[in-house]
Design a protein around this motif. Structure first.
Motif, PDB file in Angstrom:
ATOM      1  N   ILE A   1       0.778  -1.251   0.091  1.00  0.00           N
ATOM      2  CA  ILE A   1      -0.060   0.089  -0.121  1.00  0.00           C
ATOM      3  C   ILE A   1       0.872   1.281   0.085  1.00  0.00           C
ATOM      4  O   ILE A   1       0.582   2.223  -0.770  1.00  0.00           O
ATOM      5  N   HIS A   2       1.963   1.183   0.896  1.00  0.00           N
ATOM      6  CA  HIS A   2       2.847   2.447   0.728  1.00  0.00           C
ATOM      7  C   HIS A   2       3.521   2.689  -0.629  1.00  0.00           C
ATOM      8  O   HIS A   2       3.473   3.774  -1.176  1.00  0.00           O
ATOM      9  N   ALA A   3       3.885   1.699  -1.326  1.00  0.00           N
ATOM     10  CA  ALA A   3       4.613   1.662  -2.445  1.00  0.00           C
ATOM     11  C   ALA A   3       3.398   2.265  -3.512  1.00  0.00           C
ATOM     12  O   ALA A   3       3.897   3.165  -4.326  1.00  0.00           O
ATOM     13  N   PHE A   4       2.477   1.902  -3.488  1.00  0.00           N
ATOM     14  CA  PHE A   4       1.064   2.444  -4.501  1.00  0.00           C
ATOM     15  C   PHE A   4       0.838   3.778  -4.247  1.00  0.00           C
ATOM     16  O   PHE A   4       0.837   4.612  -4.927  1.00  0.00           O
ATOM     17  N   LEU A   5       1.164   4.473  -2.865  1.00  0.00           N
ATOM     18  CA  LEU A   5       0.563   5.630  -2.416  1.00  0.00           C
ATOM     19  C   LEU A   5       1.837   6.318  -2.880  1.00  0.00           C
ATOM     20  O   LEU A   5       1.441   7.748  -3.225  1.00  0.00           O
ATOM     21  N   ARG A   6       2.990   6.012  -2.800  1.00  0.00           N
ATOM     22  CA  ARG A   6       4.230   6.679  -3.076  1.00  0.00           C
ATOM     23  C   ARG A   6       4.269   7.086  -4.893  1.00  0.00           C
ATOM     24  O   ARG A   6       4.443   8.095  -5.108  1.00  0.00           O
TER      25      ARG A   6
ATOM     26  N   ARG B   1       1.215   7.552  -6.425  1.00  0.00           N
ATOM     27  CA  ARG B   1       0.341   8.651  -6.569  1.00  0.00           C
ATOM     28  C   ARG B   1       0.906  10.041  -5.980  1.00  0.00           C
ATOM     29  O   ARG B   1       0.815  10.895  -6.832  1.00  0.00           O
ATOM     30  N   VAL B   2       1.745  10.154  -4.885  1.00  0.00           N
ATOM     31  CA  VAL B   2       1.930  11.382  -4.445  1.00  0.00           C
ATOM     32  C   VAL B   2       3.325  11.757  -4.848  1.00  0.00           C
ATOM     33  O   VAL B   2       3.710  12.895  -4.712  1.00  0.00           O
ATOM     34  N   LEU B   3       4.289  10.793  -5.211  1.00  0.00           N
ATOM     35  CA  LEU B   3       5.605  11.267  -5.447  1.00  0.00           C
ATOM     36  C   LEU B   3       6.043  10.707  -6.875  1.00  0.00           C
ATOM     37  O   LEU B   3       7.240  10.982  -7.390  1.00  0.00           O
ATOM     38  N   SER B   4       5.131   9.889  -7.553  1.00  0.00           N
ATOM     39  CA  SER B   4       5.624   9.289  -8.816  1.00  0.00           C
ATOM     40  C   SER B   4       6.852   8.297  -8.670  1.00  0.00           C
ATOM     41  O   SER B   4       7.734   8.369  -9.578  1.00  0.00           O
ATOM     42  N   GLU B   5       6.892   7.719  -7.509  1.00  0.00           N
ATOM     43  CA  GLU B   5       8.157   6.934  -7.435  1.00  0.00           C
ATOM     44  C   GLU B   5       7.705   5.435  -6.981  1.00  0.00           C
ATOM     45  O   GLU B   5       6.464   5.469  -6.136  1.00  0.00           O
ATOM     46  N   MET B   6       8.127   4.435  -7.423  1.00  0.00           N
ATOM     47  CA  MET B   6       7.729   3.022  -7.005  1.00  0.00           C
ATOM     48  C   MET B   6       8.882   2.438  -6.346  1.00  0.00           C
ATOM     49  O   MET B   6      10.077   2.247  -6.922  1.00  0.00           O
ATOM     50  N   LYS B   7       8.992   2.207  -5.120  1.00  0.00           N
ATOM     51  CA  LYS B   7       9.734   1.821  -4.114  1.00  0.00           C
ATOM     52  C   LYS B   7       9.581   0.150  -4.054  1.00  0.00           C
ATOM     53  O   LYS B   7       8.602  -0.248  -3.856  1.00  0.00           O
TER      54      LYS B   7
END
Length: 236
Positions: free
Chosen positions: A143-148, A150-156
């Protein structure tokens, strides 16, 4: 003329710092260059799901005998091939479908993870309650990866220098330990099974990582978007 096509999503910066990333990328490029033209990224996605089903079946059937755990180990290999190759193949052939691929790939990842950990919980080696802690931790990090995105255009894609591939190697070693030590794990930590303890610790670590990553990302966003409450009070 008005262009009614939906806007293209912003490019996503893939943050991949796991130990095997470079070696895995070379291997995936080698595989993609040799796959026949009739093999599509979607086929590899569903191959990955077939691998997850194999893992689930291997763990459940281990109630009948530990030799079924070899099916789970084979399933991890099949799941890696499908899950790691689908997006790589699309990028290699330059036939990406960013929104469709993102949606399908991560939807299947969630289902595959659920199958794997549910299978572990239904095996004679780990209690379901403990397996669900690990599942919760993994899904929170997802979930954290998906939210990033959306808000940062980064996939960790990695935490603590480990990503999905390193996790599969860890799970294969865990499965081999099941075969070596048996279902009870008696004598390791008193009444607590070593397998339960290991699974619970992994789940707890992932939950802690989610909490730390959420705090770090929130602070970054707060710095980039300072509070405007003072402006509101000044206007009112």
């Amino acid at each position: 003329m008005t262009d009614n096509a939906p806007p293209s999503p912003p490019p996503i910066d893939r943050i991949q710092e796991n130990l095997l990333a470079r070696s895995e990328r070379r291997l995936l490029t080698w595989i993609c260059a040799r796959l026949p033209a009739w093999v599509s990224p979607d086929m590899m996605t569903f191959l990955g799901m077939a691998g997850a089903v194999m893992v689930f079946a291997g763990y459940v059937l281990s109630n009948l005998g530990e030799d079924w755990l070899w099916l789970a180990i084979a399933g991890y290999a099949v799941q890696w091939l499908g899950d790691s190759t689908d997006g790589s193949l699309a990028r290699f052939r330059k036939i990406e479908r960013p929104r469709y691929g993102y949606f399908l790939d991560h939807s299947c990842d969630g289902l595959a993870t659920t199958l794997v950990l549910a299978g572990i919980g239904l095996s004679p080696y780990v209690q379901m309650e403990v397996a669900l802690i690990a599942l919760a931790g993994y899904l929170l990090l997802s979930i954290h990866a998906f939210l990033r995105v959306r808000v940062l255009s980064e996939m960790k894609l990695s935490y603590l220098n480990a990503g999905p591939t390193e996790l599969r190697f860890l799970l294969i070693a865990f499965t081999l330990a099941m075969m070596a030590f048996g279902a009870s794990g008696e004598g390791w930590f008193g009444p607590v099974s070593g397998f339960d303890l290991f699974t619970g610790i992994c789940g707890t670590v992932m939950i802690v990582l989610f909490t730390q990553a959420t705090w770090s990302t929130a602070r970054r966003l707060a710095a980039e978007e300072p509070s405007r409450n003072g402006e509101w009070r000044a206007r009112h």
